[in-house]
Write an enzyme that holds these catalytic residues in place. Structure first.
Site, mmCIF file in Angstrom:
data_model
loop_
_atom_site.group_PDB
_atom_site.id
_atom_site.type_symbol
_atom_site.label_atom_id
_atom_site.label_comp_id
_atom_site.label_asym_id
_atom_site.label_seq_id
_atom_site.Cartn_x
_atom_site.Cartn_y
_atom_site.Cartn_z
ATOM 1 N N CYS A 1 -3.506 1.509 6.813
ATOM 2 C CA CYS A 1 -3.787 0.918 8.134
ATOM 3 C C CYS A 1 -4.366 1.958 9.079
ATOM 4 O O CYS A 1 -4.947 1.609 10.097
ATOM 5 C CB CYS A 1 -2.509 0.361 8.743
ATOM 6 S SG CYS A 1 -1.789 -0.896 7.724
ATOM 7 N N GLY B 1 2.004 -5.170 7.745
ATOM 8 C CA GLY B 1 1.032 -5.974 7.005
ATOM 9 C C GLY B 1 -0.124 -6.364 7.906
ATOM 10 O O GLY B 1 -0.394 -5.697 8.908
ATOM 11 N N SER B 2 -0.756 -7.460 7.571
ATOM 12 C CA SER B 2 -1.992 -7.821 8.286
ATOM 13 C C SER B 2 -1.700 -8.406 9.669
ATOM 14 O O SER B 2 -0.630 -8.988 9.913
ATOM 15 C CB SER B 2 -2.782 -8.842 7.473
ATOM 16 O OG SER B 2 -2.111 -10.090 7.511
ATOM 17 N N ASN C 1 0.819 -1.231 0.000
ATOM 18 C CA ASN C 1 0.000 0.000 0.000
ATOM 19 C C ASN C 1 0.848 1.275 0.000
ATOM 20 O O ASN C 1 0.430 2.304 -0.520
ATOM 21 C CB ASN C 1 -1.028 -0.004 1.137
ATOM 22 C CG ASN C 1 -0.423 -0.027 2.511
ATOM 23 O OD1 ASN C 1 0.744 -0.395 2.674
ATOM 24 N ND2 ASN C 1 -1.194 0.340 3.511
ATOM 25 N N PRO D 1 10.018 -6.884 -0.527
ATOM 26 C CA PRO D 1 8.810 -6.089 -0.765
ATOM 27 C C PRO D 1 7.637 -6.988 -1.198
ATOM 28 O O PRO D 1 7.860 -8.114 -1.636
ATOM 29 C CB PRO D 1 9.216 -5.169 -1.920
ATOM 30 C CG PRO D 1 10.284 -5.904 -2.647
ATOM 31 C CD PRO D 1 10.951 -6.837 -1.671
ATOM 32 N N ALA D 2 6.434 -6.471 -1.088
ATOM 33 C CA ALA D 2 5.255 -7.209 -1.550
ATOM 34 C C ALA D 2 5.424 -7.512 -3.037
ATOM 35 O O ALA D 2 5.922 -6.666 -3.797
ATOM 36 C CB ALA D 2 4.010 -6.362 -1.328
ATOM 37 N N GLU E 1 -11.528 -4.680 9.263
ATOM 38 C CA GLU E 1 -10.867 -3.676 8.431
ATOM 39 C C GLU E 1 -11.377 -3.810 6.981
ATOM 40 O O GLU E 1 -11.333 -4.893 6.409
ATOM 41 C CB GLU E 1 -9.363 -3.961 8.481
ATOM 42 C CG GLU E 1 -8.501 -2.809 8.154
ATOM 43 C CD GLU E 1 -7.009 -3.118 8.377
ATOM 44 O OE1 GLU E 1 -6.640 -4.295 8.582
ATOM 45 O OE2 GLU E 1 -6.227 -2.158 8.321
HETATM 46 C C1 SIN Z 1 0.054 2.175 6.642
HETATM 47 O O1 SIN Z 1 -1.007 2.179 6.083
HETATM 48 O O2 SIN Z 1 0.545 1.122 7.042
HETATM 49 C C2 SIN Z 1 0.866 3.397 6.887
HETATM 50 C C3 SIN Z 1 0.231 4.659 6.542
HETATM 51 C C4 SIN Z 1 1.090 5.857 6.835
HETATM 52 O O3 SIN Z 1 2.291 5.780 7.107
HETATM 53 O O4 SIN Z 1 0.528 6.926 6.812
#
Ligand code: SIN
Length: 489
Positions: free
Chosen positions: A288, A232-233, A155, A179-180, A389
């Site tokens: 997240c 991650g999750s 993301n 990385p993903a 989520e």
């Molecule tokens: C995340 O979604 O894991 C991080 C988001 C952020 O650093 O603003």
């Protein structure tokens, strides 16, 4: 519209950009079109081991490099990222989908971690502790933990990596990055900046692979890797906690979130609408720290909903490289399914669909994974979206009456990463900030991320902090030295 990239990148092991053992590669695709935008080597166990070998070999030289020199390399890497921002951001939009303006913002955000930790590298102070016995002396040293592994998400393909590599490099650690597999091209371009900034061979190593389980297993069973940082999750985070037990490896975990976004009657409503939009719809809701539940006090509920709906209806959905796009595609069709499941479940249980609530599948959207920005009115605890989520562009609103009631609702979550509220009452501001069971609180602010603040959660959102003055501690061991028989003065 700017054109997507077409980039075939490589593994970085011990300073060489190479193919995987055996030569296999995997395609990287554009989530807006399904078209191929590049490829990466499908790394094997031998490649992961080679990357760890390289990191271990580089460690003695890097940890004894003066901090000021490590800092210079980090600053130079930040400069190079800014110089190459257009290229990196275009790659990011091509493989991840976010709107180009957001991708450029992420490149700046990512570079800021290198800059911030360059400063921190020069401030890894120890302590001289007054001894219990005046014949002794006591020193406290802070030393690099050693070889570390960074497992990074799709993301924020640049910023979540630099948030780990910045402090690791600053502390004197060497790294293996995985990385993903959806977004490895951005990672390769950022690592090229580090390399071109003068980082010695092996200080950072890049391994990509479709087999994330194999990579994790190889890292967790290798005694030379002393610490793993993962974003991650929560589900995968729990697996990593179990895997870390065997060798008692250090972990930092930035896991799932389910942020409450509270709007009190006395809030500046326009500011609150802007804040919720920034928090909820950034990266099409795939962060997240995204608002996942909006609680609006009864007196302003209708006015807030009307203002929010007008703004959401005006959002342009499209390819991230197209002019004016605000909401790009979701990362894949499973992400669209999840968002839609939450919407359908909520509607079936009585929520009103105010806007959106549909997959976009016609015309330019035909081969991508698009979901319309959505608002649900009347979300309750019975609905999946209240606890799970969503990771998509869906805002669910719930009405509340009192401060006590909303604190209880907001804290009713297994997650504890970010939370937000709007009020003009400063006594309430302090009270509510203290009562929210979250690692991050945005008061009258919908964007809380920056390099200079400690980012991380409580409860099942993980542990450890990234960024801020404490971010480097995750990469340092504390050692105390007792020097006996020194004598008194
Ligand atoms: C995340 O979604 O894991 C991080 C988001 C952020 O650093 O603003």
């Amino acid at each position: 519209m700017a054109t997507t990239i077409n980039l075939d990148e490589h593994l970085l092991i011990g300073g060489s950009w190479i193919d995987a053992t055996g030569g296999a590669r995997f395609d990287v695709t554009d989530p807006a079109t399904g078209n191929k935008v590049g490829s990466m080597p499908n790394g094997t166990e031998a490649d992961v081991k080679a990357a760890i070998d390289a990191a271990a070999a580089a460690l003695p030289g890097w940890r004894s490099t003066p901090a000021i020199q490590r800092a210079r390399i980090l600053r130079k890497a930040a400069d190079l990222m800014r110089e190459r921002a257009e290229e990196i951001a275009t790659a990011m939009t091509s493989e991840q989908g976010k709107a180009l303006a957001e991708a450029k913002g992420e490149v700046e955000y990512a570079a800021s971690f290198f800059e911030w930790f360059a400063g921190e590298a020069e401030r890894v102070y120890g302590e001289v502790v007054p001894p219990m016995n005046t014949n002794n002396r006591v020193l406290v040293l802070r030393q690099p933990v050693g070889v570390v592994a960074a497992i990074t998400p799709w993301n924020f393909p640049a910023a979540m990596m630099t948030r780990k590599l910045g402090p690791a490099m600053a502390a004197g650690c060497t790294s293996v990055v995985k990385p993903a597999s959806a977004t490895p091209l951005t990672a390769a371009l950022v690592l090229r900046c580090i390399e071109d900034a003068g980082a010695p061979a092996g200080v950072v190593n890049l391994v990509t692979s479709r087999d994330a389980g194999m990579v994790a297993n190889t890292i967790f069973t290798d005694g030379r890797v002393k610490k793993i940082s993962f974003t991650g999750s929560t589900e995968i985070g729990k697996d990593l906690i179990r895997a870390s037990a065997e060798q008692v490896k250090r972990l930092s975990l930035e896991l799932g979130g389910h942020a409450p976004y509270i709007i009190f009657d006395d809030a500046d409503l326009d500011e609150a609408v802007e804040g919720l939009i920034a928090s909820k719809y950034r990266n099409a809701g795939q962060t997240c720290v995204c608002a996942n539940r909006a609680f609006v006090q009864r007196g302003v509920y209708d006015a807030f909903l009307a203002k929010l709906t007008a703004k959401v209806d005006a959002m342009k959905v499209g390819h991230g490289l197209a002019e004016g796009t605000v909401i790009g595609p979701l990362i894949d069709s499973r992400a669209v399914d999840k968002a839609d499941e939450h919407v359908q479940d909520a509607v079936a249980k009585g929520a009103k669909l105010v806007t959106g609530g549909v997959r976009l599948t016609d015309g330019e959207f035909a081969n991508g994974s698009f979901y319309a920005p959505t608002i649900l009115d009347g979300v309750t605890k019975e609905m999946d979206i209240f606890y799970e989520e969503t990771f998509g562009p869906v805002a669910g609103l719930t009405v509340f009456d009192t401060e006590d009631e909303v604190i209880e609702l907001a804290n009713d979550s297994i997650y504890g990463l970010a939370s937000y509220f709007h009020t003009k009452d400063y006594a309430r501001l302090m009270r509510v900030a203290e009562r929210l069971e979250y690692g991050i609180v945005g008061a009258n602010a919908g964007i809380i991320s920056a390099a200079n603040v400690p980012f991380g959660g409580v409860k099942q959102s993980g542990y450890g902090r990234e960024g801020g003055s404490v971010g480097i501690d995750e990469y340092l061991d504390v050692k105390y030295v007792l020097m006996g028989g020194v004598g008194t003065v």
